[in-house]
Design a protein around this motif. Sequence first.
Motif, PDB file in Angstrom:
ATOM      1  N   GLN A  68      57.809 120.191  44.963  1.00 31.93           N
ATOM      2  CA  GLN A  68      57.602 121.504  45.534  1.00 31.93           C
ATOM      3  C   GLN A  68      56.115 121.716  45.777  1.00 31.93           C
ATOM      4  OE1 GLN A  68      59.051 124.691  43.090  1.00 31.93           O
ATOM      5  NE2 GLN A  68      58.997 126.196  44.751  1.00 31.93           N
ATOM      6  N   LEU A  69      55.811 122.311  46.918  1.00 29.96           N
ATOM      7  CA  LEU A  69      54.429 122.531  47.281  1.00 29.96           C
ATOM      8  C   LEU A  69      53.794 123.518  46.309  1.00 29.96           C
ATOM      9  CD1 LEU A  69      52.826 121.454  49.739  1.00 29.96           C
ATOM     10  CD2 LEU A  69      53.303 123.616  50.868  1.00 29.96           C
ATOM     11  N   GLN A  70      52.590 123.192  45.818  1.00 31.84           N
ATOM     12  CA  GLN A  70      51.839 124.125  44.972  1.00 31.84           C
ATOM     13  C   GLN A  70      50.687 124.698  45.779  1.00 31.84           C
ATOM     14  OE1 GLN A  70      50.780 121.874  41.460  1.00 31.84           O
ATOM     15  NE2 GLN A  70      52.734 122.326  40.480  1.00 31.84           N
ATOM     16  N   LEU A  71      50.489 125.997  45.652  1.00 32.26           N
ATOM     17  CA  LEU A  71      49.482 126.703  46.428  1.00 32.26           C
ATOM     18  C   LEU A  71      48.491 127.385  45.496  1.00 32.26           C
ATOM     19  CD1 LEU A  71      51.898 128.416  48.992  1.00 32.26           C
ATOM     20  CD2 LEU A  71      50.639 126.281  49.290  1.00 32.26           C
ATOM     21  N   VAL A  72      47.222 127.327  45.865  1.00 32.23           N
ATOM     22  CA  VAL A  72      46.171 127.952  45.065  1.00 32.23           C
ATOM     23  C   VAL A  72      45.292 128.789  45.979  1.00 32.23           C
ATOM     24  CG1 VAL A  72      44.197 127.601  43.548  1.00 32.23           C
ATOM     25  CG2 VAL A  72      46.177 126.065  43.397  1.00 32.23           C
ATOM     26  N   GLU A  73      45.218 130.085  45.698  1.00 34.18           N
ATOM     27  CA  GLU A  73      44.371 130.987  46.469  1.00 34.18           C
ATOM     28  C   GLU A  73      42.976 131.062  45.850  1.00 34.18           C
ATOM     29  OE1 GLU A  73      48.541 132.918  46.236  1.00 34.18           O
ATOM     30  OE2 GLU A  73      47.140 131.906  44.900  1.00 34.18           O
ATOM     31  N   SER A  74      42.002 131.315  46.693  1.00 30.37           N
ATOM     32  CA  SER A  74      40.633 131.528  46.231  1.00 30.37           C
ATOM     33  C   SER A  74      39.905 132.391  47.249  1.00 30.37           C
ATOM     34  CB  SER A  74      39.905 130.196  46.041  1.00 30.37           C
ATOM     35  OG  SER A  74      39.811 129.498  47.256  1.00 30.37           O
ATOM     36  N   GLY A  75      38.733 132.879  46.850  1.00 27.80           N
ATOM     37  CA  GLY A  75      37.903 133.639  47.771  1.00 27.80           C
ATOM     38  C   GLY A  75      37.912 135.137  47.556  1.00 27.80           C
ATOM     39  N   GLY A  76      38.729 135.600  46.629  1.00 28.71           N
ATOM     40  CA  GLY A  76      38.745 137.030  46.360  1.00 28.71           C
ATOM     41  C   GLY A  76      37.481 137.480  45.648  1.00 28.71           C
ATOM     42  N   GLY A  77      37.345 138.798  45.517  1.00 27.39           N
ATOM     43  CA  GLY A  77      36.183 139.333  44.827  1.00 27.39           C
ATOM     44  C   GLY A  77      35.999 140.797  45.111  1.00 27.39           C
ATOM     45  N   LEU A  78      34.824 141.285  44.755  1.00 22.25           N
ATOM     46  CA  LEU A  78      34.468 142.680  44.968  1.00 22.25           C
ATOM     47  C   LEU A  78      33.587 142.777  46.208  1.00 22.25           C
ATOM     48  CD1 LEU A  78      34.233 145.660  44.031  1.00 22.25           C
ATOM     49  CD2 LEU A  78      32.272 144.931  42.622  1.00 22.25           C
ATOM     50  N   VAL A  79      33.945 143.672  47.108  1.00 18.43           N
ATOM     51  CA  VAL A  79      33.182 143.838  48.341  1.00 18.43           C
ATOM     52  C   VAL A  79      33.107 145.319  48.672  1.00 18.43           C
ATOM     53  CG1 VAL A  79      35.222 143.532  49.797  1.00 18.43           C
ATOM     54  CG2 VAL A  79      32.955 143.020  50.723  1.00 18.43           C
ATOM     55  N   GLN A  80      32.037 145.714  49.332  1.00 17.39           N
ATOM     56  CA  GLN A  80      31.891 147.107  49.729  1.00 17.39           C
ATOM     57  C   GLN A  80      32.714 147.404  50.967  1.00 17.39           C
ATOM     58  OE1 GLN A  80      27.690 147.873  50.214  1.00 17.39           O
ATOM     59  NE2 GLN A  80      27.392 148.180  48.017  1.00 17.39           N
ATOM     60  N   GLY A 139      59.233 130.139  49.954  1.00 20.85           N
ATOM     61  CA  GLY A 139      59.597 129.405  48.754  1.00 20.85           C
ATOM     62  C   GLY A 139      58.474 129.344  47.750  1.00 20.85           C
ATOM     63  N   SER A 140      57.518 128.455  47.942  1.00 21.23           N
ATOM     64  CA  SER A 140      56.411 128.274  47.006  1.00 21.23           C
ATOM     65  C   SER A 140      55.390 129.390  47.145  1.00 21.23           C
ATOM     66  CB  SER A 140      55.728 126.931  47.265  1.00 21.23           C
ATOM     67  OG  SER A 140      56.631 125.856  47.157  1.00 21.23           O
ATOM     68  N   TRP A 141      54.913 129.867  45.988  1.00 15.90           N
ATOM     69  CA  TRP A 141      53.938 130.956  45.951  1.00 15.90           C
ATOM     70  C   TRP A 141      52.729 130.530  45.124  1.00 15.90           C
ATOM     71  CZ3 TRP A 141      54.516 135.903  48.132  1.00 15.90           C
ATOM     72  CH2 TRP A 141      55.756 136.136  48.731  1.00 15.90           C
ATOM     73  N   GLY A 142      51.571 131.056  45.509  1.00 16.93           N
ATOM     74  CA  GLY A 142      50.380 130.866  44.710  1.00 16.93           C
ATOM     75  C   GLY A 142      50.301 131.905  43.600  1.00 16.93           C
ATOM     76  N   GLN A 143      49.250 131.813  42.803  1.00 12.72           N
ATOM     77  CA  GLN A 143      49.106 132.709  41.658  1.00 12.72           C
ATOM     78  C   GLN A 143      48.373 134.007  42.021  1.00 12.72           C
ATOM     79  OE1 GLN A 143      46.976 130.367  42.346  1.00 12.72           O
ATOM     80  NE2 GLN A 143      45.013 131.401  42.066  1.00 12.72           N
ATOM     81  N   GLY A 144      47.770 134.043  43.171  1.00 15.33           N
ATOM     82  CA  GLY A 144      47.114 135.257  43.651  1.00 15.33           C
ATOM     83  C   GLY A 144      45.620 135.278  43.401  1.00 15.33           C
ATOM     84  N   THR A 145      44.922 136.053  44.217  1.00 12.63           N
ATOM     85  CA  THR A 145      43.494 136.272  44.045  1.00 12.63           C
ATOM     86  C   THR A 145      43.210 137.760  44.270  1.00 12.63           C
ATOM     87  OG1 THR A 145      41.270 135.540  44.704  1.00 12.63           O
ATOM     88  CG2 THR A 145      42.910 135.714  46.457  1.00 12.63           C
ATOM     89  N   GLN A 146      42.397 138.337  43.409  1.00 10.72           N
ATOM     90  CA  GLN A 146      42.141 139.773  43.457  1.00 10.72           C
ATOM     91  C   GLN A 146      41.083 140.089  44.507  1.00 10.72           C
ATOM     92  OE1 GLN A 146      43.460 142.484  41.456  1.00 10.72           O
ATOM     93  NE2 GLN A 146      42.364 143.677  43.013  1.00 10.72           N
ATOM     94  N   VAL A 147      41.379 141.074  45.319  1.00  3.92           N
ATOM     95  CA  VAL A 147      40.418 141.624  46.274  1.00  3.92           C
ATOM     96  C   VAL A 147      40.225 143.095  45.939  1.00  3.92           C
ATOM     97  CG1 VAL A 147      40.003 142.232  48.679  1.00  3.92           C
ATOM     98  CG2 VAL A 147      40.979 139.994  48.103  1.00  3.92           C
ATOM     99  N   THR A 148      38.985 143.467  45.705  1.00  3.88           N
ATOM    100  CA  THR A 148      38.662 144.861  45.395  1.00  3.88           C
ATOM    101  C   THR A 148      37.616 145.349  46.380  1.00  3.88           C
ATOM    102  OG1 THR A 148      39.099 144.484  43.042  1.00  3.88           O
ATOM    103  CG2 THR A 148      37.844 146.460  43.630  1.00  3.88           C
ATOM    104  N   VAL A 149      37.937 146.433  47.073  1.00  4.36           N
ATOM    105  CA  VAL A 149      37.024 147.019  48.053  1.00  4.36           C
ATOM    106  C   VAL A 149      36.568 148.365  47.508  1.00  4.36           C
ATOM    107  CG1 VAL A 149      36.678 147.696  50.442  1.00  4.36           C
ATOM    108  CG2 VAL A 149      38.314 145.877  49.876  1.00  4.36           C
ATOM    109  N   SER A 150      35.314 148.414  47.140  1.00 11.24           N
ATOM    110  CA  SER A 150      34.799 149.624  46.494  1.00 11.24           C
ATOM    111  C   SER A 150      33.283 149.673  46.628  1.00 11.24           C
ATOM    112  CB  SER A 150      35.184 149.624  45.015  1.00 11.24           C
ATOM    113  OG  SER A 150      34.598 150.718  44.348  1.00 11.24           O
ATOM    114  N   SER A 151      32.780 150.894  46.713  1.00  6.09           N
ATOM    115  CA  SER A 151      31.333 151.074  46.752  1.00  6.09           C
ATOM    116  C   SER A 151      30.794 151.317  45.350  1.00  6.09           C
ATOM    117  CB  SER A 151      30.973 152.232  47.671  1.00  6.09           C
ATOM    118  OG  SER A 151      31.648 153.391  47.285  1.00  6.09           O
TER     119      SER A 151
END
Length: 120
Positions: A1-13, A108-120
């Motif tokens: 089964q395909l494994q997926l990994v997300e990246s690149g999330g973070g805090l941004v204005q 079918g296959s899902w990654g574990q997720g990456t948090q995106v926060t948009v805040s000043s």
Amino acid sequence: QLQLVESGGGLVQPGGSLRLSCAASGSVDYYAIGWFRQAPGKERERVSCINYNGGSTNYADSVKGRFTISRDNAKNTVYLQMNSLKPEDTAIYYCAADLYYYCSGAFGSWGQGTQVTVSS
């Protein structure tokens, strides 16, 4: 089964940009890939989907014109470029592989997720 990994999330204005990546453990040549998000207390929302060769894409109305999905099959990676971010874009973002080469909605296959926060 395909494994997926997300990246690149973070805090941004607000008004800022982020690029998310979804890296697969194997070839994604024959799979459509979707991006989803889920904010606290809200249902999961499909943000975008791209077919196996990038020839067809679709977007939720809430992100149309601001987000762009793309893929590099040589790198087994799908991207989500997010521009003009708003506080309401804050969520955990997930990628998932469709069971088919087109965006059928059967993921079918899902990654574990990456948090995106948009805040000043």
